[in-house]
Write a protein that holds these residues in place. Structure first.
Motif, PDB file in Angstrom:
ATOM      1  N   MET A  98      31.597  31.362  37.778  1.00 56.89           N
ATOM      2  CA  MET A  98      31.806  30.266  38.717  1.00 56.89           C
ATOM      3  C   MET A  98      30.563  30.056  39.574  1.00 56.89           C
ATOM      4  N   VAL A  99      30.204  28.805  39.795  1.00 62.89           N
ATOM      5  CA  VAL A  99      29.046  28.473  40.618  1.00 62.89           C
ATOM      6  C   VAL A  99      29.333  28.829  42.079  1.00 62.89           C
ATOM      7  N   LYS A 100      28.343  29.439  42.731  1.00 66.11           N
ATOM      8  CA  LYS A 100      28.472  29.786  44.149  1.00 66.11           C
ATOM      9  C   LYS A 100      27.410  29.024  44.936  1.00 66.11           C
ATOM     10  N   ILE A 101      27.837  28.389  46.034  1.00 65.14           N
ATOM     11  CA  ILE A 101      26.914  27.607  46.865  1.00 65.14           C
ATOM     12  C   ILE A 101      26.971  28.116  48.305  1.00 65.14           C
ATOM     13  N   LEU A 102      25.816  28.414  48.852  1.00 61.08           N
ATOM     14  CA  LEU A 102      25.673  28.857  50.236  1.00 61.08           C
ATOM     15  C   LEU A 102      25.235  27.670  51.084  1.00 61.08           C
ATOM     16  N   SER A 106      31.566  35.578  56.053  1.00 64.53           N
ATOM     17  CA  SER A 106      31.094  36.924  56.395  1.00 64.53           C
ATOM     18  C   SER A 106      29.629  36.942  56.836  1.00 64.53           C
ATOM     19  N   HIS A 107      28.900  35.832  56.593  1.00 64.73           N
ATOM     20  CA  HIS A 107      27.485  35.790  56.949  1.00 64.73           C
ATOM     21  C   HIS A 107      27.235  35.056  58.268  1.00 64.73           C
ATOM     22  N   VAL A 108      28.274  34.775  59.015  1.00 66.42           N
ATOM     23  CA  VAL A 108      28.122  34.032  60.265  1.00 66.42           C
ATOM     24  C   VAL A 108      27.516  34.928  61.344  1.00 66.42           C
ATOM     25  N   HIS A 109      26.554  34.356  62.080  1.00 68.01           N
ATOM     26  CA  HIS A 109      25.930  35.069  63.203  1.00 68.01           C
ATOM     27  C   HIS A 109      26.617  34.640  64.503  1.00 68.01           C
ATOM     28  N   VAL A 110      27.025  35.611  65.324  1.00 65.09           N
ATOM     29  CA  VAL A 110      27.688  35.325  66.599  1.00 65.09           C
ATOM     30  C   VAL A 110      26.679  35.497  67.728  1.00 65.09           C
ATOM     31  N   SER A 111      26.424  34.397  68.437  1.00 69.47           N
ATOM     32  CA  SER A 111      25.475  34.418  69.550  1.00 69.47           C
ATOM     33  C   SER A 111      26.166  34.934  70.810  1.00 69.47           C
ATOM     34  N   LYS A 112      25.499  35.825  71.497  1.00 62.06           N
ATOM     35  CA  LYS A 112      26.017  36.324  72.766  1.00 62.06           C
ATOM     36  C   LYS A 112      25.525  35.485  73.940  1.00 62.06           C
ATOM     37  N   ARG A 113      24.604  34.564  73.668  1.00 64.44           N
ATOM     38  CA  ARG A 113      23.988  33.776  74.734  1.00 64.44           C
ATOM     39  C   ARG A 113      24.484  32.337  74.796  1.00 64.44           C
ATOM     40  N   TYR A 114      24.770  31.748  73.625  1.00 68.34           N
ATOM     41  CA  TYR A 114      25.130  30.334  73.575  1.00 68.34           C
ATOM     42  C   TYR A 114      26.551  30.146  73.060  1.00 68.34           C
ATOM     43  N   ASN A 115      27.188  29.081  73.524  1.00 66.76           N
ATOM     44  CA  ASN A 115      28.514  28.734  73.036  1.00 66.76           C
ATOM     45  C   ASN A 115      28.421  28.006  71.692  1.00 66.76           C
ATOM     46  N   THR A 116      29.542  27.945  71.011  1.00 65.06           N
ATOM     47  CA  THR A 116      29.631  27.189  69.763  1.00 65.06           C
ATOM     48  C   THR A 116      29.393  25.710  70.045  1.00 65.06           C
ATOM     49  N   GLY A 117      28.769  25.028  69.096  1.00 61.34           N
ATOM     50  CA  GLY A 117      28.570  23.593  69.233  1.00 61.34           C
ATOM     51  C   GLY A 117      29.894  22.882  69.468  1.00 61.34           C
ATOM     52  N   TYR A 118      29.849  21.827  70.294  1.00 61.02           N
ATOM     53  CA  TYR A 118      31.083  21.146  70.697  1.00 61.02           C
ATOM     54  C   TYR A 118      30.782  19.663  70.878  1.00 61.02           C
ATOM     55  N   SER A 119      31.600  18.813  70.270  1.00 58.46           N
ATOM     56  CA  SER A 119      31.396  17.373  70.380  1.00 58.46           C
ATOM     57  C   SER A 119      32.673  16.676  70.817  1.00 58.46           C
ATOM     58  N   ASP A 135      22.615  40.240  50.676  1.00 58.65           N
ATOM     59  CA  ASP A 135      23.908  40.530  50.048  1.00 58.65           C
ATOM     60  C   ASP A 135      24.637  39.264  49.585  1.00 58.65           C
ATOM     61  N   THR A 136      23.880  38.217  49.261  1.00 59.97           N
ATOM     62  CA  THR A 136      24.505  37.036  48.671  1.00 59.97           C
ATOM     63  C   THR A 136      23.890  36.771  47.307  1.00 59.97           C
ATOM     64  N   ASP A 137      24.715  36.335  46.373  1.00 64.04           N
ATOM     65  CA  ASP A 137      24.225  36.035  45.025  1.00 64.04           C
ATOM     66  C   ASP A 137      24.498  34.568  44.683  1.00 64.04           C
ATOM     67  N   ALA A 138      24.314  33.694  45.681  1.00 67.50           N
ATOM     68  CA  ALA A 138      24.571  32.278  45.482  1.00 67.50           C
ATOM     69  C   ALA A 138      23.611  31.682  44.459  1.00 67.50           C
ATOM     70  N   ASP A 139      24.103  30.671  43.750  1.00 64.92           N
ATOM     71  CA  ASP A 139      23.279  29.954  42.773  1.00 64.92           C
ATOM     72  C   ASP A 139      22.489  28.830  43.435  1.00 64.92           C
ATOM     73  N   TRP A 140      23.105  28.222  44.453  1.00 64.04           N
ATOM     74  CA  TRP A 140      22.488  27.095  45.150  1.00 64.04           C
ATOM     75  C   TRP A 140      22.538  27.331  46.657  1.00 64.04           C
ATOM     76  N   LEU A 141      21.551  26.763  47.339  1.00 62.33           N
ATOM     77  CA  LEU A 141      21.538  26.694  48.796  1.00 62.33           C
ATOM     78  C   LEU A 141      21.629  25.226  49.178  1.00 62.33           C
TER      79      LEU A 141
END
Length: 320
Positions: free
Chosen positions: A1-5, A96-109, A140-146
């Motif tokens: 199966m194709v994996k896309i990051l 699982s590859h998400v980075h959590v910032s301790k300084r900034y809030n999540t984007g919000y619109s 630790d990712t083996d995606a086929d496409w970015l």
């Protein structure tokens, strides 16, 4: 199966609509605005909480098309991040590859939605703007496409991401934002690593010379193997260096909300192209996905699922 990051923004979107105060005021067909009286209190009769951000929208397209989808980006440690990640989890997107910032809030619109589907957006970009070179680890990712959308003009980060992706053997589709396009010469230097470039007509004119779509696409092929240039209701043109496709509007639908239409088109294309579908088939699905998205509030709500039946559309193909 194709994996896309997918790499890029993650945002919580709050839509305010059904308000008499949100009518478009137009000076001419090209210049419309929303007028709110300072100090007034405008009644809003509908509110919708959704999530957005180009990369998370793309990841949902990939997941709904039955592909393995991963999202890599930055969020804060807050309720908005919980909403974003919960929705991606429901869509079976790997977070699982998400980075959590301790300084900034999540984007919000906050999106003020006019009856014609256009909107005024108040955006706090937050963690989705503050990328660093240490936020992305491809070991630790083996995606086929970015699939990479706007990185808020951080071309040093884009350069590193491209280099690491290529080291891992990934192909790259790039949908640059205004921050990247403002640095035209540096951006051109990064296109050597790109396999598919997707931009609109005005954006392509910042990269190459040309007046019409075909001229822009042909010039774009000097930089990347596959080029897609869209022109709003006037359709889209694309080429893989072998043939050139010109497509019109997939279907004339009532526009409820244009948010995420561009993301749906780009990711819709790659969801098929990565599975070795033809250029024509990929453009048809991209157009259908984009058309579906504008019929509902929210960037992800109407993204098409695997197996959806498509109809024909105005499209022509010729050899280069």
């Amino acid at each position: 199966m194709v994996k896309i990051l997918s790499i890029g923004a993650a945002v919580q979107d709050v839509f305010l609509s059904h308000s008499e105060e949100f009518k478009a005021v137009c000076m001419n067909p090209e210049e419309c605005f929303m007028q709110l009286t300072l100090g007034s209190k405008a009644d809003v009769n509908k509110i919708d909480f959704t999530t957005g951000g180009g990369a998370t929208n793309a990841a949902v397209t990939f997941a709904r098309q039955g592909l393995e989808a991963e999202f890599m980006g930055s969020v804060g440690d807050d309720p908005a991040a919980q909403a974003v990640l919960a929705e991606l989890d429901r869509e079976s997107v790997d977070t699982s590859h998400v980075h959590v910032s301790k300084r900034y809030n999540t984007g919000y619109s906050v999106l003020l939605l006019a009856p014609n589907g256009e909107r005024t957006i108040l955006t706090y970009r937050g963690a989705s703007t503050h990328y660093s070179l240490n936020d992305f680890d491809f070991s630790d990712t083996d995606a086929d496409w970015l699939y990479i959308s706007s990185m808020s003009g951080k071309l040093d980060v884009v350069d590193q991401v491209f280099a690491e992706a290529k080291q891992q053997g990934m192909k790259i589709m790039f949908n640059p934002g205004k921050g990247e396009l403002a640095q035209t010469e540096q951006l051109k230097g990064l296109l050597d690593d790109v396999d598919v470039l997707s931009v609109n007509k005005q954006e392509m004119q910042q990269i190459v010379e040309g007046e019409d779509l075909e001229e822009l696409v042909r010039h774009g092929l000097h930089y990347v193997p596959t080029v897609i240039v869209s022109d709003g209701p006037n359709g889209v043109m694309a080429s893989d260096g072998k043939t050139i496709i010109r497509a019109g509007m997939y279907e004339d639908v009532k526009v409820v909300d244009r948010t995420g239409a561009g993301d749906a088109f780009g990711s819709g294309f790659l969801s098929q192209w990565a599975q070795r579908k033809s250029l024509k088939e990929s453009i048809v699905f991209a157009s259908a996905n984009s058309t579906a998205v504008v019929t509902k509030i929210g960037a992800k709500t109407a993204i098409l699922h695997k197996g959806v039946k498509l109809h024909s559309m105005p499209i022509t193909e010729k050899g280069l």
